[in-house]
Design an enzyme around this catalytic site. Structure first.
Site, PDB file in Angstrom:
ATOM      1  CG  HIS A 175     106.242 130.742  89.975  1.00 23.70           C
ATOM      2  ND1 HIS A 175     106.575 129.540  90.619  1.00 23.70           N
ATOM      3  CD2 HIS A 175     105.050 131.011  90.518  1.00 23.70           C
ATOM      4  CE1 HIS A 175     105.581 129.343  91.499  1.00 23.70           C
ATOM      5  NE2 HIS A 175     104.755 130.351  91.503  1.00 23.70           N
ATOM      6  CG  ASP A 187      98.516 131.057  86.433  1.00 24.99           C
ATOM      7  OD1 ASP A 187      99.393 130.999  87.400  1.00 24.99           O
ATOM      8  OD2 ASP A 187      97.590 129.951  86.533  1.00 24.99           O
ATOM      9  N   GLY A 189     101.635 130.217 100.193  1.00 21.83           N
ATOM     10  CA  GLY A 189     100.926 129.864  99.049  1.00 21.83           C
ATOM     11  C   GLY A 189     101.522 129.384  97.713  1.00 21.83           C
ATOM     12  CG  ASN A 235     102.350 133.006  95.958  1.00 21.54           C
ATOM     13  OD1 ASN A 235     101.977 134.119  96.578  1.00 21.54           O
ATOM     14  ND2 ASN A 235     101.276 132.386  95.072  1.00 21.54           N
ATOM     15  CG  HIS A 270     110.926 126.090  88.671  1.00 25.26           C
ATOM     16  ND1 HIS A 270     111.597 125.237  87.503  1.00 25.26           N
ATOM     17  CD2 HIS A 270     111.258 127.643  88.030  1.00 25.26           C
ATOM     18  CE1 HIS A 270     112.369 126.012  86.736  1.00 25.26           C
ATOM     19  NE2 HIS A 270     112.127 127.275  86.924  1.00 25.26           N
TER      20      HIS A 270
END
Ligand code: 5GP
Ligand code: ZN
Length: 106
Positions: free
Chosen positions: A98, A30, A91, A85, A96
């Site tokens: 994940h 991330d 949030g 999320n 897409h």
């Protein structure tokens, strides 16, 4: 889909620190970590969120969790959180699917 950041990472149009990749998934770091270790397990198939999964996607989502587990082992995490999320109110910023892999507190 054309302006989806994660589709661009999958197509290698924008860079990411990739940990592992298979035919169906890619797992990368991330860019703005919320934990000492923070990776994203991403389906190559563009599905906006868990809200849009169909019956036919069930196996793929199961495999995604398995892939996240194998990444966590590779990262040496003794324990971790796996988080989806879902929707803006959940949030979610990138539309897409994940799975967040969060750990490294110990
Ligand atoms: P969400 O809030 O949608 O569940 O999480 C999206 C995550 O993607 C956030 O943790 C954010 O830091 C990460 N992210 C957003 N843009 C990029 C990017 O271009 N590259 C990488 N590696 N991560 C990103
Ligand atoms: Zn996408």
């Amino acid at each position: 889909m054309d302006d989806c950041v994660f589709c661009k990472i999958i197509k290698k149009e924008i860079p990411a620190e990739i940990l592992q990749e298979t035919e169906d998934f890619v797992i990368f770091k991330d860019i703005k970590p919320s934990a000492p270790v923070h990776y994203l397990a991403v389906l190559k198939k563009h599905i906006p969120s868990i809200k849009e999964i169909e019956h036919e996607d069930e196996a793929l989502i199961g495999h995604l969790i398995h892939e996240a587990k194998s990444a966590a082992e590779k990262l040496g995490l003794s324990g971790y959180k796996l988080v989806f999320n879902v929707g803006r109110d959940g949030g979610q910023i990138i539309d897409h699917i994940h799975l967040h892999i969060l750990g490294g507190w110990n």
